[in-house]
Design an enzyme around this catalytic site. Structure first.
Site, short mmCIF file in Angstrom:
data_model
loop_
_atom_site.label_atom_id
_atom_site.label_comp_id
_atom_site.label_asym_id
_atom_site.label_seq_id
_atom_site.Cartn_x
_atom_site.Cartn_y
_atom_site.Cartn_z
N ASN A 9 48.46 28.63 -12.60
CA ASN A 9 47.81 29.60 -11.71
C ASN A 9 48.09 29.18 -10.27
OD1 ASN A 9 46.07 31.23 -10.26
ND2 ASN A 9 44.20 30.23 -10.98
N TRP A 10 48.96 29.92 -9.62
CA TRP A 10 49.36 29.55 -8.25
C TRP A 10 48.26 29.87 -7.24
CZ3 TRP A 10 55.13 31.37 -7.30
CH2 TRP A 10 55.96 30.75 -8.25
N LYS A 11 47.26 30.66 -7.64
CA LYS A 11 46.22 31.11 -6.70
C LYS A 11 46.92 31.82 -5.52
CE LYS A 11 43.27 27.56 -8.50
NZ LYS A 11 42.10 26.72 -8.34
N HIS A 95 38.03 34.08 -13.35
CA HIS A 95 38.20 32.74 -12.77
C HIS A 95 36.99 32.42 -11.89
CE1 HIS A 95 39.77 29.45 -10.36
NE2 HIS A 95 40.68 29.28 -11.31
N GLU A 97 36.73 31.24 -9.06
CA GLU A 97 36.87 31.68 -7.66
C GLU A 97 36.56 33.17 -7.54
OE1 GLU A 97 40.79 30.03 -7.11
OE2 GLU A 97 39.92 28.02 -7.28
N GLU A 167 37.01 25.78 -17.53
CA GLU A 167 37.29 25.12 -16.26
C GLU A 167 35.97 24.75 -15.59
OE1 GLU A 167 41.40 26.39 -14.54
OE2 GLU A 167 39.93 27.87 -13.92
N GLY A 173 40.34 21.60 -8.26
CA GLY A 173 40.86 21.22 -6.94
C GLY A 173 40.19 20.00 -6.34
N SER A 211 41.88 20.06 -12.26
CA SER A 211 42.57 18.82 -11.88
C SER A 211 43.39 18.21 -13.01
CB SER A 211 41.57 17.80 -11.33
OG SER A 211 40.97 18.30 -10.13
N GLY A 233 46.86 23.29 -8.72
CA GLY A 233 47.74 22.58 -7.78
C GLY A 233 49.01 22.02 -8.40
P1 13P Z 1 43.42 22.64 -10.09
O1 13P Z 1 44.37 22.28 -11.21
O2 13P Z 1 44.08 22.70 -8.75
O3 13P Z 1 42.19 21.83 -10.13
O4 13P Z 1 42.97 24.17 -10.37
C1 13P Z 1 42.51 24.52 -11.62
C2 13P Z 1 42.37 25.99 -11.68
O5 13P Z 1 41.46 26.56 -11.08
C3 13P Z 1 43.36 26.75 -12.46
O6 13P Z 1 42.95 28.06 -12.66
#
Ligand code: 13P
Length: 254
Positions: A9-11, A95, A97, A167, A173, A211, A233
């Site tokens: 997931n590149w966000k 998600h 977010e 998650e 993150g 993470s 990430g």
């Molecule tokens: P990180 O791997 O950067 O912690 O992000 C996880 C995430 O939210 C994937 O959707």
């Protein structure tokens, strides 16, 4: 046997240049991965076309979000039908977010899940507790409630188009990962909820996210109820991401 999946997931990160170089590099090594491992790239929607060209059918592609309608006067939105038409196979739904920043509720998640699977795509439905919820001993209850509510409208016969990603919000993150024991315990709890809902729980892939890196993926992926990862990430760095894709135990069958 359940699908093993590593989804990146590149966000809201990336560029046209990264879409070409990163995906080109991942695709060139995809043939060397364990046959049962599916790699999914989930870039910002505007780069889907570029990513699909690079993926050359060796990688799957998904979108990070879709609207709650199939078409119409909803400026700025894209629909599940459009994602499928463009060549995507997966959609992230719920998600943390989206829940925290954009106020998405379990009810909206359920609506979107239903639209996604009815459009012929697979929904990766995200669930997870906050640090406060974990510290107050509510983690399992919170996640169970999210699973029940978010998947309340899955049409009969569409469970094979559902993937659940656990998650924990505090692990996203932050560099803090759930221990593999804690992650396994939550995945087992999610599988039990799915079973209680009448879903074919043993054949639904459950991913861990938060993470995940090259140096902790193997411990997580060796747990019996963890079928892969949802990577943020680390999915933006080809070497790190491919290392995660190679972290499944050899010959393991779930
Ligand atoms: P990180 O791997 O950067 O912690 O992000 C996880 C995430 O939210 C994937 O959707």
């Amino acid at each position: 046997m359940r699908r093993k999946i590593v989804a990146g997931n590149w966000k809201m990160n990336g560029s046209k240049d990264l879409s070409e170089k990163l995906v080109g590099s991942i695709r060139s090594e995809a043939g060397t991965l364990d046959k049962g491992v599916e790699v999914v790239i989930i870039p910002p929607a505007i780069y889907i076309g570029d990513v699909l060209v690079q993926a050359e059918n060796a990688l799957s592609v998904g979108v990070q979000n879709v609207g709650r309608w199939q078409s119409g006067a909803y400026t700025g939105e894209i629909s599940a039908g459009m994602a499928r038409d463009a060549g995507c196979r997966y959609v992230l739904v719920g998600h943390s977010e989206r829940r925290q920043i954009f106020g998405e509720t379990d009810e909206l998640v359920a609506e979107k899940v239903s639209l996604v699977v009815s459009s012929g795509l697979t929904a990766i439905v995200c669930v997870g507790e906050t640090l406060e919820e974990r510290e107050s001993g509510q983690a399992e209850a919170v996640v169970a409630a999210q699973v029940r509510a978010g998947l309340a409208s899955v049409p009969a016969g569409k469970w094979h188009d559902i993937v659940v990603a656990y998650e924990p919000v505090w692990a996203i993150g932050t560099g803090k990962t759930a221990t593999s024991d804690d992650a396994q315990a939550m995945h087992a709890a999610v599988r039990k909820v799915l079973k209680d809902m009448g879903a074919p729980s043993e054949s639904i892939s459950l991913l861990y996210g938060g993470s995940v890196k090259a140096d902790n993926a193997a411990a997580l992926f060796s747990e019996p109820d963890i079928d892969g990862g949802l990577i943020g990430g680390a999915s933006l760095v080809a070497k790190e991401f491919m290392c995660i894709c190679r972290s499944f135990p050899v010959g393991a069958e779930n």
